[in-house]
Design a protein around this motif. Structure first.
Motif, short mmCIF file in Angstrom:
data_model
loop_
_atom_site.label_atom_id
_atom_site.label_comp_id
_atom_site.label_asym_id
_atom_site.label_seq_id
_atom_site.Cartn_x
_atom_site.Cartn_y
_atom_site.Cartn_z
N VAL A 120 114.71 9.35 -11.21
CA VAL A 120 115.69 9.35 -10.12
C VAL A 120 115.09 9.90 -8.84
CG1 VAL A 120 117.86 10.39 -9.33
CG2 VAL A 120 117.71 9.39 -11.62
N GLN A 121 114.29 10.94 -8.96
CA GLN A 121 113.72 11.56 -7.76
C GLN A 121 112.54 10.79 -7.18
OE1 GLN A 121 115.08 14.11 -6.11
NE2 GLN A 121 116.71 14.11 -7.64
N PHE A 122 111.72 10.20 -8.08
CA PHE A 122 110.46 9.65 -7.61
C PHE A 122 110.14 8.25 -8.14
CE2 PHE A 122 109.85 14.33 -8.06
CZ PHE A 122 109.75 14.64 -6.71
N GLY A 123 110.90 7.75 -9.08
CA GLY A 123 110.51 6.53 -9.77
C GLY A 123 111.43 5.35 -9.56
N MET A 150 122.76 14.55 -9.78
CA MET A 150 123.07 15.68 -10.64
C MET A 150 122.90 15.29 -12.10
SD MET A 150 124.26 18.89 -10.60
CE MET A 150 125.27 19.12 -9.14
N LEU A 151 122.06 16.02 -12.81
CA LEU A 151 121.82 15.76 -14.23
C LEU A 151 122.99 16.24 -15.07
CD1 LEU A 151 119.97 14.99 -16.64
CD2 LEU A 151 119.03 17.30 -16.50
N ILE A 152 123.46 15.37 -15.96
CA ILE A 152 124.45 15.74 -16.97
C ILE A 152 123.67 15.86 -18.27
CG2 ILE A 152 126.56 15.06 -18.16
CD1 ILE A 152 127.16 13.35 -15.60
N VAL A 248 111.99 24.06 -9.85
CA VAL A 248 112.14 24.49 -8.46
C VAL A 248 113.57 24.32 -7.97
CG1 VAL A 248 111.41 24.02 -6.08
CG2 VAL A 248 109.73 24.05 -7.92
N ASP A 249 114.17 23.20 -8.32
CA ASP A 249 115.51 22.91 -7.82
C ASP A 249 116.51 22.98 -8.96
OD1 ASP A 249 117.68 22.19 -6.38
OD2 ASP A 249 116.91 20.30 -5.67
N LYS A 250 116.89 24.19 -9.34
CA LYS A 250 117.81 24.37 -10.45
C LYS A 250 119.19 23.80 -10.14
CE LYS A 250 115.60 28.53 -12.28
NZ LYS A 250 115.80 29.91 -12.76
N SER A 251 119.51 23.64 -8.89
CA SER A 251 120.83 23.13 -8.53
C SER A 251 121.05 21.71 -9.05
CB SER A 251 121.01 23.14 -7.02
OG SER A 251 120.10 22.26 -6.39
N ALA A 252 119.98 21.00 -9.38
CA ALA A 252 120.11 19.65 -9.91
C ALA A 252 120.49 19.64 -11.39
CB ALA A 252 118.81 18.87 -9.72
N HIS A 253 120.52 20.79 -12.01
CA HIS A 253 120.74 20.91 -13.45
C HIS A 253 121.83 21.95 -13.68
CE1 HIS A 253 120.34 21.29 -17.64
NE2 HIS A 253 119.04 21.19 -17.78
N PRO A 254 123.10 21.52 -13.85
CA PRO A 254 124.19 22.49 -13.94
C PRO A 254 124.03 23.50 -15.06
CG PRO A 254 124.91 20.30 -14.62
CD PRO A 254 123.55 20.14 -14.01
N ASP A 255 123.36 23.13 -16.14
CA ASP A 255 123.21 24.04 -17.26
C ASP A 255 122.28 25.20 -16.92
OD1 ASP A 255 123.57 24.76 -20.04
OD2 ASP A 255 121.49 24.17 -20.34
N LEU A 256 121.50 25.06 -15.83
CA LEU A 256 120.55 26.10 -15.48
C LEU A 256 121.18 27.18 -14.58
CD1 LEU A 256 117.47 23.86 -14.73
CD2 LEU A 256 117.99 25.08 -16.83
#
Length: 258
Positions: A120-123, A150-152, A248-256
């Motif tokens: 999603v970010q680079f591919g 946002m990753l689920i 680096v970007d934990k905001s993309a992973h709600p579980d983090l």
């Protein structure tokens, strides 16, 4: 993001791989290092090998973050399952074990989720503003669901029950090899799988990864779906790149966010 560089480490059943990732470029900033997974792949043994990889990149990494993928469901740093690794990972406080062993902050994530985030970010799904489902066809079927970036986490769509079967038992790439299926025999199984995923989620884009995606021309054009479906682009780099990005970007992973 506070840094353009992070270390990604991908734990697999046969090998543990790592590289420093340039997050501005979305690619490796160093050569990848691979060390065989210990035959007894307990948390302690795997953490020791991960420590060797971290030490190898210490000069380039500095005090930068580390992202680690693992073939397991990961909830709040605890691994709830174990695929192709030692059963002692089940209900294991794995993230804390890595942090204690490395003396660093660690982000631990399911391997398919990391690969999905990278796509999603680079591919293949870069710039898609909607709902993207990434699947990896291999020994099983890994999956990642990303909605508006946002990753689920921990979707496990390979274990959907379809026509009375666990989906990956019939549609994973290993099923084609195991049963010696021709493409004419295998494609209907993929059609049934992806049309079910499409009906359940109505995604904006489907991305297909795993080794079989290198032969995407043999099956993707033959699938009859409303949703665009494309091959993954990052191949075996995706897990490392996605892990580094999530570190680096934990905001993309709600579980983090805990």
């Amino acid at each position: 993001m506070t840094s353009n560089f992070a270390l990604g480490i991908d734990i697999g059943g046969s090998g543990i791989k790592g590289a420093v990732v340039d997050l501005a470029a979305g690619d490796f900033a160093t050569e990848r290092l691979r060390i065989e997974t210990p035959q007894e792949s307990t948390p302690a043994n795997v953490a020791f090998v991960v420590g060797e990889i971290v030490a190898n990149f210490s000069d380039q990494l500095g005090d930068g973050p580390i992202g680690i993928t693992i073939p397991a469901i990961v909830q709040h740093g605890v691994t709830l399952s174990a695929a192709n690794i030692h059963p002692s990972w089940v209900n294991c406080p794995a993230e804390k074990i890595f942090e204690d062993a490395l003396g660093r902050d660690v982000v631990l994530v399911n391997d398919a989720d990391a690969a999905g985030v990278a796509e999603v970010q680079f591919g293949a799904a870069k710039g898609n503003p909607g709902l993207v489902i990434i699947t990896t066809l291999g020994t099983g079927i890994g999956s990642a669901i990303v909605y508006r970036g946002m990753l689920i986490p921990n979707s496990e769509l390979g274990h959907l029950e379809i026509d009375g079967y666990d989906a990956e038992k019939r549609a994973a790439a290993s099923a084609r090899t195991r049963e010696e299926l021709s493409w004419d025999e295998y494609v209907p199984r993929l059609q049934r799988y992806y049309e079910t995923v499409e009906f359940l989620f109505s995604p904006d884009l489907l991305v297909v990864g795993g080794g079989v995606s290198k032969k995407a021309h043999k099956f993707l054009p033959r699938l009859n779906l409303r949703t665009p479906i494309v091959p993954a682009e990052l191949q075996n780099r995706a897990g490392i790149i996605g892990a580094a990005w999530l570190a680096v970007d934990k905001s993309a992973h709600p579980d983090l966010l805990r």
